[in-house]
Design a protein around this motif. Structure first.
Motif, PDB file in Angstrom:
ATOM      1  N   UNK A  14      55.286  52.322  43.956  1.00 23.96           N
ATOM      2  CA  UNK A  14      55.332  50.869  44.173  1.00 23.96           C
ATOM      3  C   UNK A  14      54.275  50.435  45.184  1.00 23.96           C
ATOM      4  N   UNK A  15      53.605  49.326  44.872  1.00 25.81           N
ATOM      5  CA  UNK A  15      52.526  48.844  45.721  1.00 25.81           C
ATOM      6  C   UNK A  15      51.168  49.381  45.349  1.00 25.81           C
ATOM      7  N   UNK A  16      51.137  50.355  44.456  1.00 23.50           N
ATOM      8  CA  UNK A  16      49.880  50.967  44.048  1.00 23.50           C
ATOM      9  C   UNK A  16      49.166  50.189  42.965  1.00 23.50           C
ATOM     10  N   UNK A  17      48.069  50.770  42.498  1.00 23.37           N
ATOM     11  CA  UNK A  17      47.228  50.115  41.499  1.00 23.37           C
ATOM     12  C   UNK A  17      46.909  51.057  40.347  1.00 23.37           C
ATOM     13  N   UNK A  18      46.682  50.466  39.196  1.00 25.19           N
ATOM     14  CA  UNK A  18      46.205  51.177  38.015  1.00 25.19           C
ATOM     15  C   UNK A  18      45.263  50.264  37.255  1.00 25.19           C
ATOM     16  N   UNK A  19      44.332  50.880  36.532  1.00 21.71           N
ATOM     17  CA  UNK A  19      43.438  50.112  35.671  1.00 21.71           C
ATOM     18  C   UNK A  19      43.550  50.634  34.258  1.00 21.71           C
ATOM     19  N   UNK A  20      43.975  49.767  33.347  1.00 19.05           N
ATOM     20  CA  UNK A  20      44.058  50.118  31.939  1.00 19.05           C
ATOM     21  C   UNK A  20      42.781  49.702  31.226  1.00 19.05           C
ATOM     22  N   UNK A  21      42.392  50.516  30.263  1.00 17.05           N
ATOM     23  CA  UNK A  21      41.214  50.209  29.454  1.00 17.05           C
ATOM     24  C   UNK A  21      41.595  50.209  27.980  1.00 17.05           C
ATOM     25  N   UNK A  22      40.874  49.414  27.216  1.00 14.54           N
ATOM     26  CA  UNK A  22      41.109  49.344  25.769  1.00 14.54           C
ATOM     27  C   UNK A  22      39.766  49.136  25.084  1.00 14.54           C
ATOM     28  N   UNK A  30      33.441  39.683  14.689  1.00 15.82           N
ATOM     29  CA  UNK A  30      33.661  38.865  15.873  1.00 15.82           C
ATOM     30  C   UNK A  30      35.053  39.130  16.437  1.00 15.82           C
ATOM     31  N   UNK A  31      35.139  39.189  17.752  1.00 17.76           N
ATOM     32  CA  UNK A  31      36.435  39.272  18.433  1.00 17.76           C
ATOM     33  C   UNK A  31      36.741  37.904  19.026  1.00 17.76           C
ATOM     34  N   UNK A  32      37.888  37.350  18.661  1.00 14.78           N
ATOM     35  CA  UNK A  32      38.286  36.034  19.164  1.00 14.78           C
ATOM     36  C   UNK A  32      39.125  36.119  20.429  1.00 14.78           C
ATOM     37  N   UNK A  33      39.952  37.142  20.500  1.00 16.30           N
ATOM     38  CA  UNK A  33      40.856  37.252  21.642  1.00 16.30           C
ATOM     39  C   UNK A  33      41.295  38.701  21.795  1.00 16.30           C
ATOM     40  N   UNK A  34      41.605  39.050  23.040  1.00 16.41           N
ATOM     41  CA  UNK A  34      42.125  40.383  23.341  1.00 16.41           C
ATOM     42  C   UNK A  34      43.322  40.206  24.264  1.00 16.41           C
ATOM     43  N   UNK A  54      36.430  35.438  25.242  1.00 11.53           N
ATOM     44  CA  UNK A  54      35.669  36.096  26.294  1.00 11.53           C
ATOM     45  C   UNK A  54      35.659  35.408  27.635  1.00 11.53           C
ATOM     46  N   UNK A  55      36.341  34.242  27.735  1.00 15.97           N
ATOM     47  CA  UNK A  55      36.247  33.499  28.983  1.00 15.97           C
ATOM     48  C   UNK A  55      37.587  33.024  29.517  1.00 15.97           C
ATOM     49  N   UNK A  56      38.371  32.379  28.696  1.00 10.34           N
ATOM     50  CA  UNK A  56      39.634  31.805  29.150  1.00 10.34           C
ATOM     51  C   UNK A  56      40.692  32.890  29.282  1.00 10.34           C
ATOM     52  N   UNK A  69      42.797  40.423  33.972  1.00 12.48           N
ATOM     53  CA  UNK A  69      42.259  40.856  32.685  1.00 12.48           C
ATOM     54  C   UNK A  69      40.782  40.507  32.646  1.00 12.48           C
ATOM     55  N   UNK A  70      40.003  41.418  32.058  1.00 15.02           N
ATOM     56  CA  UNK A  70      38.577  41.160  31.911  1.00 15.02           C
ATOM     57  C   UNK A  70      38.095  41.811  30.622  1.00 15.02           C
ATOM     58  N   UNK A  71      37.008  41.257  30.088  1.00 15.78           N
ATOM     59  CA  UNK A  71      36.487  41.758  28.814  1.00 15.78           C
ATOM     60  C   UNK A  71      34.982  41.946  28.905  1.00 15.78           C
ATOM     61  N   UNK A  72      34.502  43.060  28.349  1.00 15.60           N
ATOM     62  CA  UNK A  72      33.076  43.309  28.198  1.00 15.60           C
ATOM     63  C   UNK A  72      32.855  43.755  26.757  1.00 15.60           C
ATOM     64  N   UNK A  73      32.277  42.879  25.988  1.00 20.45           N
ATOM     65  CA  UNK A  73      32.045  43.131  24.554  1.00 20.45           C
ATOM     66  C   UNK A  73      33.358  43.495  23.865  1.00 20.45           C
ATOM     67  N   UNK A  74      33.438  44.705  23.306  1.00 21.81           N
ATOM     68  CA  UNK A  74      34.641  45.088  22.562  1.00 21.81           C
ATOM     69  C   UNK A  74      35.623  45.893  23.403  1.00 21.81           C
ATOM     70  N   UNK A  75      35.509  45.776  24.716  1.00 24.30           N
ATOM     71  CA  UNK A  75      36.429  46.465  25.626  1.00 24.30           C
ATOM     72  C   UNK A  75      37.153  45.434  26.487  1.00 24.30           C
ATOM     73  N   UNK A  76      38.411  45.723  26.762  1.00 23.38           N
ATOM     74  CA  UNK A  76      39.192  44.866  27.644  1.00 23.38           C
ATOM     75  C   UNK A  76      39.890  45.742  28.669  1.00 23.38           C
ATOM     76  N   UNK A  77      40.007  45.208  29.872  1.00 21.79           N
ATOM     77  CA  UNK A  77      40.582  45.955  30.990  1.00 21.79           C
ATOM     78  C   UNK A  77      41.734  45.152  31.586  1.00 21.79           C
ATOM     79  N   UNK A  78      42.668  45.882  32.179  1.00 18.10           N
ATOM     80  CA  UNK A  78      43.754  45.239  32.911  1.00 18.10           C
ATOM     81  C   UNK A  78      43.859  45.928  34.264  1.00 18.10           C
ATOM     82  N   UNK A  79      43.412  45.242  35.302  1.00 22.88           N
ATOM     83  CA  UNK A  79      43.548  45.747  36.660  1.00 22.88           C
ATOM     84  C   UNK A  79      44.905  45.318  37.190  1.00 22.88           C
ATOM     85  N   UNK A  80      45.715  46.289  37.547  1.00 25.27           N
ATOM     86  CA  UNK A  80      47.079  46.014  37.987  1.00 25.27           C
ATOM     87  C   UNK A  80      47.224  46.436  39.443  1.00 25.27           C
ATOM     88  N   UNK A  81      47.476  45.475  40.313  1.00 27.33           N
ATOM     89  CA  UNK A  81      47.653  45.737  41.745  1.00 27.33           C
ATOM     90  C   UNK A  81      49.078  45.387  42.168  1.00 27.33           C
TER      91      UNK A  81
END
Length: 117
Positions: A14-22, A30-34, A54-56, A69-81
């Motif tokens: 508890x209190x820690x962090x993880x970063x998920x990648x996809x 075209x990717x509309x949403x992730x 890619x923005x909202x 949440x963040x996206x770079x091309x066809x990859x999406x990340x979830x930084x969890x703090x």
């Protein structure tokens, strides 16, 4: 066919962090949403975060201010703090877009996140 693969889950205190990648791959025009969803034992799958065009970005109230949440091309990340035990779940990536002129929405296999001391 579109393939979606998640990584980055694990056990954290508890209190820690993880970063998920996809990563999405295949014949994608075209990717509309992730999206990131999660499903805890005995509960329904719920939307955690989304990045549209890619923005909202959108977040569940339970993770606002802690997850990014963040996206770079066809990859999406979830930084969890500031993770909490109630964040324990299988996290799924979902990708929505267009391939060969047809819409698609594909799921990954999921990655386990366990928050425990």
């Amino acid at each position: 066919q579109v393939q979606v693969v998640e990584s980055g889950g694990g056990l954290v205190q508890p209190g820690g962090s993880l970063r998920l990648s996809c990563a999405a791959s295949g014949n994608i025009f075209r990717i509309n949403a992730m999206y990131w969803y999660r499903q805890a034992p005995g509960k329904e799958r719920e939307l955690v975060a989304a990045v549209i065009s890619g923005a909202s970005t959108h977040y569940a109230d339970s993770v606002k201010g802690r997850f990014t949440i963040s996206r770079v091309n066809a990859k999406v990340y979830l930084q969890m703090n500031s993770l909490k035990p109630e964040d324990t779940a299988v996290y799924y990536c979902n990708v929505e877009g267009v391939t060969n002129g047809s819409p698609f929405r594909s799921w990954g296999q999921g990655t386990q996140v366990t928050v425990s001391s």
